[in-house]
Design a protein around this motif. Structure first.
Motif, PDB file in Angstrom:
ATOM      1  N   SER A 189      84.206  88.467  14.175  1.00 21.09           N
ATOM      2  CA  SER A 189      85.619  88.335  14.541  1.00 21.09           C
ATOM      3  C   SER A 189      85.878  88.502  16.024  1.00 21.09           C
ATOM      4  CB  SER A 189      86.454  89.361  13.754  1.00 21.09           C
ATOM      5  OG  SER A 189      86.093  90.688  14.113  1.00 21.09           O
ATOM      6  N   ARG A 237      89.025  90.484   6.266  1.00 16.96           N
ATOM      7  CA  ARG A 237      90.398  89.984   6.365  1.00 16.96           C
ATOM      8  C   ARG A 237      90.520  88.569   5.805  1.00 16.96           C
ATOM      9  NH1 ARG A 237      93.857  93.122   9.359  1.00 16.96           N
ATOM     10  NH2 ARG A 237      92.898  94.734  10.660  1.00 16.96           N
ATOM     11  N   THR A 253     103.371  88.115  11.202  1.00 12.02           N
ATOM     12  CA  THR A 253     102.247  88.009  12.117  1.00 12.02           C
ATOM     13  C   THR A 253     100.986  88.578  11.499  1.00 12.02           C
ATOM     14  OG1 THR A 253     103.755  88.239  13.987  1.00 12.02           O
ATOM     15  CG2 THR A 253     101.411  88.608  14.413  1.00 12.02           C
ATOM     16  N   ARG A 270      96.746  89.212  12.244  1.00 12.28           N
ATOM     17  CA  ARG A 270      95.794  89.301  13.350  1.00 12.28           C
ATOM     18  C   ARG A 270      94.762  88.181  13.257  1.00 12.28           C
ATOM     19  NH1 ARG A 270      92.499  94.706  13.552  1.00 12.28           N
ATOM     20  NH2 ARG A 270      94.619  95.532  13.845  1.00 12.28           N
TER      21      ARG A 270
END
Length: 395
Positions: free
Chosen positions: A122, A150, A158, A160
């Motif tokens: 990530s 995730r 929102t 990430r």
């Protein structure tokens, strides 16, 4: 941006056709040996891995832990048993999906052992080195900018970045679903983030029972480092109300849970600038180690009355029963269907005096399946006030 193209098995820019071809052979169980790199890769020493993390300011946040000791990396690879599985079955070993490889020490060890590796990273800071490593190999490594923990975000507003959905990820890699009762198609290895550990275990659990997210593609095997505290919860048995919880019952019902290795927290490198373990002392008192735990979904999980469409009801039933583990099970059943508890327990040969906290996971499954087949339980108990906000976790 990722975007599927019609008629193509692999659609993500940069995904190698060689990797996709090897993957499809692996999941279909064709005989043969894993395709190795052209030469053994040098595994960096712990000091080199530490510099790669701490000298790059973009790698400092959020807090993560990494395998930075070559001996630990070799231990993890040996515990995964990929090469032994291949020798015993005569088939290609399952591909390994590595979560957050960072400087890539474990990645190189896996590759040297002959594993096909999908590295999900990530943090942009680590991607260039992983991509450079990929170019040295003949389709043995694939690198994707995303966070396994995730995947498939739930909610609005929102989120990430990088945002990734398992359906798009697997389609872009050319990964095809296999039947639930087939061999393990993919092994996941990684370290569960400490701050979200319990929530992530719940998220994976719901996906497993619903056969959603990565479990749409088969019995994905998890090999995850979790805290010693959570490991004890995962394998807890009836009789200890402090640690025998809903998670204990649900994970043991769904999976074969096996401890592969225990390692002190101090063996793992963090990206903390102060060089500390970043663990409160109160946690260390009861968590001396991180535990590498294998969770292999059971082939027979969905062969009875428990199916994906009613699995959420099973989860709710266990939650209600263990909300107060000292409650007599017969009393709980009688609340759901007046005076039906005694007959149901007699049918299942479960003693009337048993409490909800002393029922084994396999007995909970039998109980639920009997309730599903009974005309006396109409699921009105689902509307118990205690079920409000039933998931109780934030993904």
């Amino acid at each position: 941006m990722l975007g599927p193209a019609a008629g193509m098995a692999v659609t993500q820019p940069g995904v190698s056709p060689a990797f996709s071809s090897v993957w499809r052979c692996a999941v279909r169980g064709l005989a043969g040996q894993s395709e190795k790199g052209l030469f053994p890769l040098r595994v960096p020493e712990a000091g080199e891995a530490a510099r790669a993390i701490l000298e790059n300011p973009r790698a400092a946040s959020p807090l993560r832990r990494f395998i930075a000791c070559p001996d630990l990396a070799r231990t993890v690879v040996s515990r995964l048993g990929n090469s032994q599985d291949a020798e015993s079955t005569g088939r290609r070993p399952a591909a390994v999906l590595e979560c957050e490889p960072g400087p890539g020490l474990l990645t190189r060890t896996l590759l040297n052992a002959g594993s096909q590796v999908i590295a999900l990273e990530s943090n942009n800071a680590f991607l260039p080195d992983l991509e450079a490593l990929k170019k040295k190999l003949n389709g043995q490594l694939e690198v994707v900018h995303c966070d396994f923990f995730r995947l498939d975000p739930i909610g609005v507003g929102t989120m990430r970045p990088p945002i990734m959905y398992s359906e798009r990820l697997f389609e872009n890699l050319g990964i095809l679903p296999v039947p639930w009762t087939a061999d393990i198609p993919l092994k996941v290895v990684g370290i569960v983030p400490q701050r979200r550990e319990r929530n992530l275990l719940w998220k994976l659990l719901y996906a497993l029972y619903e056969r959603s997210s990565v479990y749409k593609y088969g019995r994905i095997e998890l090999n995850l480092f979790v805290s010693e505290k959570e490991y004890k919860t995962l394998v807890a048995k009836p009789g200890d109300p402090r640690i025998y919880q809903t998670l204990s019952v649900l994970w043991q019902t769904a999976c074969d849970v096996q401890l592969l290795h225990m390692e002190p927290w101090s063996s793992f490198l963090t990206n903390s600038r102060n060089g500390g373990l970043s663990i409160p002392k109160s946690v260390l008192l009861q968590n001396d180690h991180l535990c590498l735990v294998r969770m292999t979904p059971r082939k027979n999980l969905f062969t009875g009355s428990l199916i994906t469409t009613n699995s959420s009801i099973f989860i709710l039933m266990v939650k209600q029963c263990l909300a107060k583990s000292s409650t007599k099970l017969v009393d709980k059943l009688n609340l759901w269907s007046s005076n039906s508890g005694k007959n149901l327990l007699r049918q299942l040969e479960i003693p009337e005096h048993v409490t909800t906290g002393s029922l084994y996971p396999e007995e909970y499954k039998r109980l639920f399946e009997a309730m599903e087949q009974s005309n006396e339980f109409d699921q009105s108990w689902l509307y118990d006030d205690s079920l409000e906000n039933s998931r109780g976790v934030i993904f």
